[in-house]
Design an enzyme around this catalytic site. Structure first.
Site, PDB file in Angstrom:
ATOM      1  N   VAL A  14       0.840  -1.193   0.000  1.00  0.00           N
ATOM      2  CA  VAL A  14       0.000   0.000   0.000  1.00  0.00           C
ATOM      3  C   VAL A  14       0.879   1.249   0.000  1.00  0.00           C
ATOM      4  O   VAL A  14       0.387   2.357   0.196  1.00  0.00           O
ATOM      5  CB  VAL A  14      -0.984   0.022   1.197  1.00  0.00           C
ATOM      6  CG1 VAL A  14      -1.988  -1.105   1.086  1.00  0.00           C
ATOM      7  CG2 VAL A  14      -0.244  -0.014   2.520  1.00  0.00           C
ATOM      8  N   ARG A  51       4.437   2.468  -2.183  1.00  0.00           N
ATOM      9  CA  ARG A  51       4.748   2.930  -3.528  1.00  0.00           C
ATOM     10  C   ARG A  51       5.218   1.742  -4.361  1.00  0.00           C
ATOM     11  O   ARG A  51       5.983   0.897  -3.904  1.00  0.00           O
ATOM     12  CB  ARG A  51       5.831   4.014  -3.511  1.00  0.00           C
ATOM     13  CG  ARG A  51       5.380   5.295  -2.856  1.00  0.00           C
ATOM     14  CD  ARG A  51       4.341   5.993  -3.728  1.00  0.00           C
ATOM     15  NE  ARG A  51       3.879   7.226  -3.129  1.00  0.00           N
ATOM     16  CZ  ARG A  51       2.607   7.483  -2.873  1.00  0.00           C
ATOM     17  NH1 ARG A  51       1.680   6.601  -3.138  1.00  0.00           N
ATOM     18  NH2 ARG A  51       2.263   8.623  -2.343  1.00  0.00           N
ATOM     19  N   GLU A  86       2.642   1.685 -13.017  1.00  0.00           N
ATOM     20  CA  GLU A  86       1.247   1.930 -12.672  1.00  0.00           C
ATOM     21  C   GLU A  86       0.692   2.925 -13.674  1.00  0.00           C
ATOM     22  O   GLU A  86       1.293   3.980 -13.853  1.00  0.00           O
ATOM     23  CB  GLU A  86       1.148   2.479 -11.252  1.00  0.00           C
ATOM     24  CG  GLU A  86      -0.276   2.484 -10.736  1.00  0.00           C
ATOM     25  CD  GLU A  86      -0.343   2.798  -9.255  1.00  0.00           C
ATOM     26  OE1 GLU A  86      -0.129   1.882  -8.456  1.00  0.00           O
ATOM     27  OE2 GLU A  86      -0.589   3.963  -8.937  1.00  0.00           O
ATOM     28  N   HIS A  99      -5.382   1.456  -6.437  1.00  0.00           N
ATOM     29  CA  HIS A  99      -4.702   2.546  -5.725  1.00  0.00           C
ATOM     30  C   HIS A  99      -5.695   3.351  -4.880  1.00  0.00           C
ATOM     31  O   HIS A  99      -5.756   4.582  -4.955  1.00  0.00           O
ATOM     32  CB  HIS A  99      -3.967   3.451  -6.712  1.00  0.00           C
ATOM     33  CG  HIS A  99      -2.844   4.219  -6.071  1.00  0.00           C
ATOM     34  ND1 HIS A  99      -1.684   4.502  -6.733  1.00  0.00           N
ATOM     35  CD2 HIS A  99      -2.693   4.758  -4.849  1.00  0.00           C
ATOM     36  CE1 HIS A  99      -0.876   5.195  -5.949  1.00  0.00           C
ATOM     37  NE2 HIS A  99      -1.474   5.359  -4.789  1.00  0.00           N
TER      38      HIS A  99
END
Length: 149
Positions: free
Chosen positions: A61, A63, A92, A111
């Site tokens: 959770v 980076r 991402e 995210h």
């Protein structure tokens, strides 16, 4: 363990970052909430995943860049770790054909991990920081660009 550090009531031990290599092999669940800095980039790599229990789950959770994605995929494919929960990834967004999407031992969220936080806390923080900002006072939870978080 007795680290001399105060533990919350729900924890048996609070480790330091220099103990990660040892402690990661004792964990059933490893949660990565790290910021992306020079010191944390690619920290979770093949060597670290190999130290984890085969029954362990990895949750990110933090980076995406703190994880070497190819090494995570290899650890999952080989069964070296049991599974992963990823709210962030590198790259991402993950390409639609990325192997992580096909793995039955991986849960991917878009995210959004911060949306589960205590909204009352955010309101308190906002109510505290707006008057501080208007008065020119120091704010709470300020990001330090030099540190990267």
């Amino acid at each position: 363990y007795d680290s001399g550090r105060k533990c919350p009531p729900w924890a048996d031990y609070v480790g330091l970052s220099d103990e990660l290599d040892q402690l990661i092999g004792e964990a059933d669940i490893v949660v990565n909430a790290l910021p992306l800095t020079d010191a944390t980039a690619g920290l979770f790599d093949r060597a670290l995943f190999e130290k984890m229990r085969r029954s362990a789950h990895f949750i990110n959770v933090g980076r995406g860049g703190t994880v070497v994605t190819d090494d995570l995929v290899a650890a999952l494919e080989s069964g070296h770790i049991a599974g992963a929960g990823l709210d962030v990834a590198d790259p991402e967004p993950l390409p639609v054909d990325h192997p992580l999407w096909q793995m039955t031992n991986v849960i991917i969220t878009p995210h959004i991990s911060s949306t589960g936080a205590d909204r009352a806390y955010h309101l308190i923080l906002l109510r505290e920081d707006v008057p501080r900002y208007l008065a020119g006072d120091a704010l709470l939870n300020v990001v330090d660009p030099e540190r990267g978080y």
